[in-house]
Write a protein that holds these residues in place. Structure first.
Motif, PDB file in Angstrom:
ATOM      1  N   TRP A 169      48.325  33.010  55.682  1.00  0.00           N
ATOM      2  CA  TRP A 169      48.821  33.475  54.387  1.00  0.00           C
ATOM      3  C   TRP A 169      48.184  32.689  53.254  1.00  0.00           C
ATOM      4  N   PRO A 170      47.419  33.359  52.374  1.00  0.00           N
ATOM      5  CA  PRO A 170      46.753  32.640  51.277  1.00  0.00           C
ATOM      6  C   PRO A 170      47.721  32.285  50.153  1.00  0.00           C
ATOM      7  N   ARG A 171      47.311  31.326  49.349  1.00  0.00           N
ATOM      8  CA  ARG A 171      48.025  31.080  48.099  1.00  0.00           C
ATOM      9  C   ARG A 171      47.672  32.189  47.132  1.00  0.00           C
ATOM     10  N   GLN A 172      48.696  32.878  46.614  1.00  0.00           N
ATOM     11  CA  GLN A 172      48.470  33.971  45.675  1.00  0.00           C
ATOM     12  C   GLN A 172      48.401  33.399  44.260  1.00  0.00           C
ATOM     13  N   ASP A 173      47.228  33.451  43.664  1.00  0.00           N
ATOM     14  CA  ASP A 173      47.036  32.931  42.311  1.00  0.00           C
ATOM     15  C   ASP A 173      47.290  34.021  41.272  1.00  0.00           C
ATOM     16  N   SER A 174      47.796  33.610  40.137  1.00  0.00           N
ATOM     17  CA  SER A 174      48.122  34.543  39.062  1.00  0.00           C
ATOM     18  C   SER A 174      47.635  33.981  37.736  1.00  0.00           C
ATOM     19  N   GLY A 175      47.343  34.879  36.812  1.00  0.00           N
ATOM     20  CA  GLY A 175      46.916  34.460  35.486  1.00  0.00           C
ATOM     21  C   GLY A 175      47.895  34.896  34.419  1.00  0.00           C
ATOM     22  N   THR A 176      48.074  36.182  34.277  1.00  0.00           N
ATOM     23  CA  THR A 176      48.934  36.711  33.223  1.00  0.00           C
ATOM     24  C   THR A 176      50.403  36.611  33.621  1.00  0.00           C
ATOM     25  N   GLY A 177      51.276  36.796  32.639  1.00  0.00           N
ATOM     26  CA  GLY A 177      52.706  36.739  32.894  1.00  0.00           C
ATOM     27  C   GLY A 177      53.178  37.789  33.875  1.00  0.00           C
ATOM     28  N   VAL A 178      52.625  39.001  33.777  1.00  0.00           N
ATOM     29  CA  VAL A 178      53.023  40.071  34.695  1.00  0.00           C
ATOM     30  C   VAL A 178      52.642  39.706  36.129  1.00  0.00           C
ATOM     31  N   GLU A 179      51.458  39.156  36.318  1.00  0.00           N
ATOM     32  CA  GLU A 179      51.062  38.714  37.662  1.00  0.00           C
ATOM     33  C   GLU A 179      52.016  37.659  38.185  1.00  0.00           C
ATOM     34  N   ARG A 180      52.406  36.728  37.330  1.00  0.00           N
ATOM     35  CA  ARG A 180      53.300  35.653  37.755  1.00  0.00           C
ATOM     36  C   ARG A 180      54.689  36.175  38.114  1.00  0.00           C
ATOM     37  N   LEU A 181      55.101  37.265  37.522  1.00  0.00           N
ATOM     38  CA  LEU A 181      56.384  37.865  37.881  1.00  0.00           C
ATOM     39  C   LEU A 181      56.327  38.560  39.241  1.00  0.00           C
ATOM     40  N   ILE A 182      55.216  39.252  39.521  1.00  0.00           N
ATOM     41  CA  ILE A 182      55.165  40.136  40.684  1.00  0.00           C
ATOM     42  C   ILE A 182      54.521  39.489  41.912  1.00  0.00           C
ATOM     43  N   GLN A 183      53.397  38.810  41.750  1.00  0.00           N
ATOM     44  CA  GLN A 183      52.641  38.330  42.905  1.00  0.00           C
ATOM     45  C   GLN A 183      53.422  37.397  43.831  1.00  0.00           C
ATOM     46  N   PRO A 184      54.245  36.466  43.309  1.00  0.00           N
ATOM     47  CA  PRO A 184      54.992  35.601  44.231  1.00  0.00           C
ATOM     48  C   PRO A 184      55.951  36.352  45.148  1.00  0.00           C
ATOM     49  N   LEU A 185      56.278  37.599  44.795  1.00  0.00           N
ATOM     50  CA  LEU A 185      57.185  38.375  45.644  1.00  0.00           C
ATOM     51  C   LEU A 185      56.566  38.697  46.996  1.00  0.00           C
ATOM     52  N   LEU A 186      55.236  38.733  47.087  1.00  0.00           N
ATOM     53  CA  LEU A 186      54.597  39.046  48.364  1.00  0.00           C
ATOM     54  C   LEU A 186      55.010  38.051  49.438  1.00  0.00           C
ATOM     55  N   CYS A 187      54.907  36.771  49.131  1.00  0.00           N
ATOM     56  CA  CYS A 187      55.307  35.742  50.085  1.00  0.00           C
ATOM     57  C   CYS A 187      56.825  35.667  50.195  1.00  0.00           C
ATOM     58  N   TRP A 188      57.496  35.629  49.063  1.00  0.00           N
ATOM     59  CA  TRP A 188      58.948  35.462  49.061  1.00  0.00           C
ATOM     60  C   TRP A 188      59.653  36.557  49.852  1.00  0.00           C
ATOM     61  N   SER A 189      59.134  37.792  49.837  1.00  0.00           N
ATOM     62  CA  SER A 189      59.831  38.929  50.446  1.00  0.00           C
ATOM     63  C   SER A 189      60.079  38.722  51.933  1.00  0.00           C
ATOM     64  N   TRP A 190      59.159  38.065  52.643  1.00  0.00           N
ATOM     65  CA  TRP A 190      59.398  37.786  54.062  1.00  0.00           C
ATOM     66  C   TRP A 190      59.888  36.366  54.285  1.00  0.00           C
ATOM     67  N   PHE A 191      59.486  35.457  53.405  1.00  0.00           N
ATOM     68  CA  PHE A 191      59.841  34.052  53.582  1.00  0.00           C
ATOM     69  C   PHE A 191      61.346  33.844  53.465  1.00  0.00           C
ATOM     70  N   ALA A 192      62.008  34.650  52.639  1.00  0.00           N
ATOM     71  CA  ALA A 192      63.460  34.534  52.448  1.00  0.00           C
ATOM     72  C   ALA A 192      64.220  35.598  53.230  1.00  0.00           C
ATOM     73  N   THR A 193      63.563  36.212  54.203  1.00  0.00           N
ATOM     74  CA  THR A 193      64.193  37.282  54.976  1.00  0.00           C
ATOM     75  C   THR A 193      64.152  37.020  56.471  1.00  0.00           C
ATOM     76  N   LEU A 194      62.962  36.653  56.966  1.00  0.00           N
ATOM     77  CA  LEU A 194      62.756  36.510  58.407  1.00  0.00           C
ATOM     78  C   LEU A 194      62.668  35.048  58.818  1.00  0.00           C
TER      79      LEU A 194
END
Length: 384
Positions: A169-194
């Motif tokens: 699993w790579p580190r998801q880098d973000s630049g803009t505010g919208v990216e920072r809101l959405i991109q961390p959800l990729l990891c979090w969605s399974w990390f806080a579930t399974l």
């Protein structure tokens, strides 16, 4: 008797607290990559369509890989309308380990662009097998960046765990505010579930996790399931490939790549919206499935913070507990994904978790709408 609102707040908070507990356990148990020398052949496949502005960086990273005995790299130019092929060739710098394969055909019926490109490149890779066996087959997206021992670390984990597939699993880098809101959800969605200690050991398809930015396959296992034909028409081919392996009794494993492998998928709100729109409609099986998942997300991550702000007594307390737990799970997931302690910016992003959920719900609705209207496009291709 508690009111329906109080019951809803408490239910959402309990689920959110569960997510924080799972994230805390995963933080201690999720494997981290470590690199050892690799002697078996490693073949890297890079499907590239309109990647002229990114491909040279990845090629440079691949040329700098260490701890590998035999490395071969196939860049498949997938009918690009820019100078992907020319930029790739220049970046090779005459390195005989690198080859460019050009595809000028549209995907066949029943295939989407990426899976078709991966299949063609993998077929080419199969012809390069030497007497030591097929070794390891790695699929890399062009926007991924690697440290010099990243591939060796992925292969080391594959062989250490005796898995058929490692999703580093790579580190998801973000630049803009919208990216920072959405991109961390990729990891979090399974990390806080399974609970990944269990998910990495079982072969249940429903517990598979994968990230298509880098997939490290045992090559024999990949060809045994028919390669990307197992996910030909999938817009979430990474998950479907992992599930196909598991249905055949194989194992897929997720490990934290942290700073060894990074990726910035999108640059700005427009590309992010288009990127998510192309696949979110298929993520939960059907429109009804999407509605159920988004309703559950709203109950768990929107109702508690609202109750914290406007509720009273125990309802307000449960709301605060749910919001704090969600923020904590986001921070824990980000810390493991990035390999460092949360920064002040990470804390602010996590605190905005309700806004992230609103954004995800909006993107899901937009994806279904665009597909219904036939407006889905990606990299100058109309998607079916």
């Amino acid at each position: 008797m508690a009111s329906p609102i109080a019951v809803a707040v408490r239910a959402g908070a309990v689920v959110s607290i569960y997510g924080a507990v799972v994230a805390a356990v995963n933080a201690r148990t999720l494997p981290r990559l470590r690199a050892e020398p690799v002697t078996e052949p490693v073949t890297v496949v890079v499907p590239a369509r309109n990647e002229a502005d990114r491909i040279a960086g990845l090629v440079a990273d691949l040329r700098a890989q260490t701890l590998l005995g035999t490395l071969r790299v196939i860049v498949l130019d997938d009918d690009s309308t820019d100078e992907t092929a020319e930029v790739s060739t220049r970046a090779f710098g005459g390195d005989s380990r690198f080859a460019l394969v050009r595809n000028t055909q549209a995907p066949e019926p029943g295939w989407v662009g990426k899976t078709a490109a991966c299949r063609r490149a993998a077929e080419h890779a199969a012809r390069l097998v030497d007497r030591r066996g097929p070794g390891v087959l790695v699929f890399l997206d062009a926007d991924v960046r690697l440290t010099s021992d990243a591939l060796a670390a992925g292969v080391t984990e594959l062989r250490r765990t005796r898995a058929d597939l490692v999703s580093a699993w790579p580190r998801q880098d973000s630049g803009t505010g919208v990216e920072r809101l959405i991109q961390p959800l990729l990891c979090w969605s399974w990390f806080a579930t399974l609970p990944m200690m269990l998910a990495n050991r079982t072969t249940r398809p429903s517990m598979a996790v994968a990230c298509g930015q880098i997939l490290v396959f045992d090559a024999a296992a990949y060809y045994r399931i028919g390669g990307h034909a197992a996910a030909a028409d999938s817009f979430t081919e990474d998950l479907d490939m992992a599930r196909a392996l598991r249905r055949r009794g194989g194992r897929s494993v997720v490990a934290a790549a942290q700073d060894r492998i990074t990726c910035r998928m999108y640059h700005g709100p427009g590309p992010l919206r288009a990127g998510y729109a192309r696949w979110l409609w298929s993520a939960f099986g059907s429109p009804a499935g999407s509605a159920a998942v988004t309703a559950g997300a709203a109950l768990t991550y929107l109702v508690p913070p609202v109750a914290m702000l406007i509720g009273r007594g125990r309802t307000r307390g449960w709301g605060a507990a749910g919001y704090i737990a969600a923020t904590a799970s986001r921070l824990i997931a980000r810390a493991v994904e990035s390999g460092r302690r949360p920064s002040p910016r990470d804390v602010l992003d996590a605190a905005a978790h309700p806004a992230s959920i609103v954004g995800l719900i909006g993107l899901t609705a937009a994806s279904h709408r665009d597909r219904r209207l036939g407006r889905l496009r990606w990299k100058d291709r109309v998607l079916g």
